[in-house]
Design a protein around this motif. Sequence first.
Motif, PDB file in Angstrom:
ATOM      1  N   LEU A 160      48.632  39.750  29.867  1.00 31.29           N
ATOM      2  CA  LEU A 160      47.299  40.132  29.426  1.00 31.29           C
ATOM      3  C   LEU A 160      46.697  41.290  30.214  1.00 31.29           C
ATOM      4  O   LEU A 160      45.758  41.932  29.748  1.00 31.29           O
ATOM      5  N   HIS A 161      47.229  41.535  31.411  1.00 33.34           N
ATOM      6  CA  HIS A 161      46.690  42.587  32.273  1.00 33.34           C
ATOM      7  C   HIS A 161      47.803  43.265  33.058  1.00 33.34           C
ATOM      8  O   HIS A 161      48.837  42.669  33.341  1.00 33.34           O
ATOM      9  N   TYR A 162      47.526  44.509  33.434  1.00 33.58           N
ATOM     10  CA  TYR A 162      48.377  45.243  34.363  1.00 33.58           C
ATOM     11  C   TYR A 162      47.968  44.850  35.783  1.00 33.58           C
ATOM     12  O   TYR A 162      46.830  44.439  36.008  1.00 33.58           O
ATOM     13  N   PRO A 163      48.866  45.017  36.743  1.00 35.18           N
ATOM     14  CA  PRO A 163      48.474  44.748  38.132  1.00 35.18           C
ATOM     15  C   PRO A 163      47.250  45.567  38.566  1.00 35.18           C
ATOM     16  O   PRO A 163      46.399  45.062  39.292  1.00 35.18           O
ATOM     17  N   SER A 164      47.141  46.810  38.096  1.00 36.22           N
ATOM     18  CA  SER A 164      45.987  47.631  38.476  1.00 36.22           C
ATOM     19  C   SER A 164      44.677  47.066  37.918  1.00 36.22           C
ATOM     20  O   SER A 164      43.621  47.212  38.539  1.00 36.22           O
ATOM     21  N   ASP A 165      44.718  46.393  36.768  1.00 33.34           N
ATOM     22  CA  ASP A 165      43.516  45.724  36.234  1.00 33.34           C
ATOM     23  C   ASP A 165      43.056  44.631  37.185  1.00 33.34           C
ATOM     24  O   ASP A 165      41.857  44.443  37.410  1.00 33.34           O
ATOM     25  N   VAL A 166      44.020  43.898  37.705  1.00 37.76           N
ATOM     26  CA  VAL A 166      43.733  42.782  38.608  1.00 37.76           C
ATOM     27  C   VAL A 166      43.247  43.303  39.959  1.00 37.76           C
ATOM     28  O   VAL A 166      42.261  42.797  40.512  1.00 37.76           O
ATOM     29  N   LEU A 167      43.915  44.328  40.493  1.00 40.80           N
ATOM     30  CA  LEU A 167      43.498  44.887  41.784  1.00 40.80           C
ATOM     31  C   LEU A 167      42.091  45.476  41.698  1.00 40.80           C
ATOM     32  O   LEU A 167      41.273  45.272  42.604  1.00 40.80           O
ATOM     33  N   ALA A 168      41.803  46.184  40.615  1.00 44.38           N
ATOM     34  CA  ALA A 168      40.456  46.740  40.436  1.00 44.38           C
ATOM     35  C   ALA A 168      39.431  45.612  40.342  1.00 44.38           C
ATOM     36  O   ALA A 168      38.333  45.706  40.909  1.00 44.38           O
ATOM     37  N   ALA A 169      39.780  44.541  39.651  1.00 43.74           N
ATOM     38  CA  ALA A 169      38.868  43.404  39.515  1.00 43.74           C
ATOM     39  C   ALA A 169      38.610  42.744  40.866  1.00 43.74           C
ATOM     40  O   ALA A 169      37.491  42.275  41.126  1.00 43.74           O
ATOM     41  N   ILE A 170      39.616  42.697  41.722  1.00 44.06           N
ATOM     42  CA  ILE A 170      39.431  42.139  43.068  1.00 44.06           C
ATOM     43  C   ILE A 170      38.426  42.987  43.847  1.00 44.06           C
ATOM     44  O   ILE A 170      37.517  42.451  44.494  1.00 44.06           O
ATOM     45  N   VAL A 171      38.556  44.299  43.759  1.00 42.15           N
ATOM     46  CA  VAL A 171      37.636  45.196  44.466  1.00 42.15           C
ATOM     47  C   VAL A 171      36.220  45.066  43.900  1.00 42.15           C
ATOM     48  O   VAL A 171      35.243  44.917  44.646  1.00 42.15           O
ATOM     49  N   ILE A 172      36.101  45.094  42.576  1.00 40.92           N
ATOM     50  CA  ILE A 172      34.781  44.990  41.935  1.00 40.92           C
ATOM     51  C   ILE A 172      34.157  43.622  42.213  1.00 40.92           C
ATOM     52  O   ILE A 172      32.975  43.524  42.556  1.00 40.92           O
ATOM     53  N   GLY A 173      34.945  42.567  42.063  1.00 41.76           N
ATOM     54  CA  GLY A 173      34.437  41.215  42.319  1.00 41.76           C
ATOM     55  C   GLY A 173      34.017  41.025  43.767  1.00 41.76           C
ATOM     56  O   GLY A 173      33.012  40.363  44.051  1.00 41.76           O
ATOM     57  N   SER A 174      34.779  41.615  44.694  1.00 37.69           N
ATOM     58  CA  SER A 174      34.412  41.539  46.113  1.00 37.69           C
ATOM     59  C   SER A 174      33.095  42.255  46.365  1.00 37.69           C
ATOM     60  O   SER A 174      32.219  41.739  47.076  1.00 37.69           O
TER      61      SER A 174
END
Length: 191
Positions: A160-174
């Motif tokens: 459902l997602h690329y690793p970069s989608d997840v990494l960006a979400a970690i940064v934004i969520g943090s």
Amino acid sequence: MSTLPPLHTPELSIGSPRLALDRRVCVVANRWGTRRAVGLFFGAISRLGDGIFWYALMAVLAVVGGQHGLAAAAHMATTGLVALLLYRLLKRWTHRPRPYRVCPGVIAHVPALDEFSFPSGHTLQAVSFSIVALAWYPQLAPLLLGFSALVAASRVILGLHYPSDVLAAIVIGSGLGASSLWLLSLATKLA
């Protein structure tokens, strides 16, 4: 509907080595998800990450935590609402197609909740909820950090997602979680 113009993302098969790596990791993780036990496990994690886990946690904190738990649950709910609005806006603006739509060899192991890929809303919510909850209840760290990591991994494994989608979400969520804590401390000082 968003009034912002879409941010066009380059075709994954063309372009920088970073995009090629993003695609390769996505394909490898997604193949791992074809194993029945792995797919079922991460499908269940993803389903819990749809909100069930977080709403249940907020309810438990509100019921058993007294005023402290009620305040923590309200803080989590407010942060979650901001996260929801933020990731929906970003998805409508970026229009990045999900990997199973454009990456040969990637299949969706579960249905997507919306059309676009960037950023991972599940991951953004998990990270921001965890940061807030841990500020109120640090003893929940093993549970929340482990669950958040599994949610993030599930999004790539399930196609459902690329690793970069997840990494960006970690940064934004943090950033969102930390900002909400800062705003709360500022409000507390001003009160």
